[in-house]
Design an enzyme around this catalytic site. Structure first.
Site, PDB file in Angstrom:
ATOM      1  N   TYR A  14       0.800  -1.223   0.000  1.00  0.00           N
ATOM      2  CA  TYR A  14       0.000   0.000   0.000  1.00  0.00           C
ATOM      3  C   TYR A  14       0.836   1.278   0.000  1.00  0.00           C
ATOM      4  O   TYR A  14       0.281   2.370  -0.031  1.00  0.00           O
ATOM      5  CB  TYR A  14      -0.956   0.007   1.192  1.00  0.00           C
ATOM      6  N   HIS A  19      -4.657   6.301  -0.929  1.00  0.00           N
ATOM      7  CA  HIS A  19      -5.252   6.155   0.409  1.00  0.00           C
ATOM      8  C   HIS A  19      -4.239   6.424   1.523  1.00  0.00           C
ATOM      9  O   HIS A  19      -4.629   6.641   2.665  1.00  0.00           O
ATOM     10  CB  HIS A  19      -5.791   4.726   0.545  1.00  0.00           C
ATOM     11  N   PHE A  64      -5.237  -1.155   9.387  1.00  0.00           N
ATOM     12  CA  PHE A  64      -5.873  -0.946   8.094  1.00  0.00           C
ATOM     13  C   PHE A  64      -6.908   0.163   8.254  1.00  0.00           C
ATOM     14  O   PHE A  64      -7.450   0.400   9.326  1.00  0.00           O
ATOM     15  CB  PHE A  64      -6.466  -2.221   7.482  1.00  0.00           C
ATOM     16  N   ASN A  66     -10.014   0.936   7.599  1.00  0.00           N
ATOM     17  CA  ASN A  66     -11.386   0.859   8.103  1.00  0.00           C
ATOM     18  C   ASN A  66     -11.485   0.654   9.608  1.00  0.00           C
ATOM     19  O   ASN A  66     -12.579   0.739  10.166  1.00  0.00           O
ATOM     20  CB  ASN A  66     -12.154  -0.243   7.375  1.00  0.00           C
TER      21      ASN A  66
END
Length: 192
Positions: A14, A19, A64, A66
């Site tokens: 990532y 994001h 992460f 969320n």
């Protein structure tokens, strides 16, 4: 003591994705102000630093996106930090690339990490600095878009945006949200 939580997803997969721009802002602050590399604590990467006379904790939740609120809540509980002294830094695909939007409170605007933070802390009275990464092209699914990397043409704009966000956080820490909003909200300053 204040807490700046930059949101993103952990791991090499990532790195440099849209994001993770919240992580990039925290890393920029750490490079300038932190004297140590930090440690893993409260399900996040935590560093302490001094900005002027203000002690700041820099947090990158490793839960992460969320579930970001879980790490933020644990850190706030341990250090007894009030929501008045919290700033969440995250991406926003509804805002054009290069735009900063600093607000003292409000809805999550569809940002899942901010939504989880609001849920965990049981209040939307949380200062947030959103960095525009949009718009999402029509043919893209927003979830795929935010997990994609910036194009080579976008990278210079992103570097400038992270620098401005770094300065906005510094102003927030030292002089408060009202001044930071008046100086940094909007798109990049016009050249010339």
């Amino acid at each position: 003591m204040k807490l700046v939580a930059g949101l993103g997803n952990p791991g090499k997969k990532y790195e440099a994705t849209r994001h993770n721009i919240g992580f990039e802002v925290v890393q920029s602050l750490a490079r300038e102000f932190a004297s140590s590399t930090g440690r893993l604590k409260f399900e996040g990467h935590l560093q302490e630093c001094l900005v002027g006379t203000e002690k700041l904790l820099l947090l990158m939740p490793q839960t992460f996106m969320n579930l970001s609120g879980r790490s933020i809540q644990q850190t706030m509980d341990f250090y007894k930090i009030s929501t008045d002294d919290l700033l969440v830094v995250c991406d926003d695909f509804h805002l054009p690339l290069g735009t900063l939007r600093l607000r003292p409170a409000g809805s999550d605007g569809g940002q899942k990490g901010l939504a989880d933070t609001i849920r965990q802390l049981k209040t939307d009275q949380i200062a947030r600095l959103r960095l525009g990464i949009g718009p999402v092209p029509e043919e893209w699914n927003p979830a795929d878009f935010v997990l994609g990397k910036f194009t080579s043409q976008e990278c210079k704009e992103v570097r400038n945006q992270v620098t401005r966000a770094h300065q906005a956080v510094q102003t927030w820490a030292e002089q408060g949200i009202t001044l930071a909003m008046s100086q940094f909200n909007g798109g990049p300053p016009e050249a010339g």
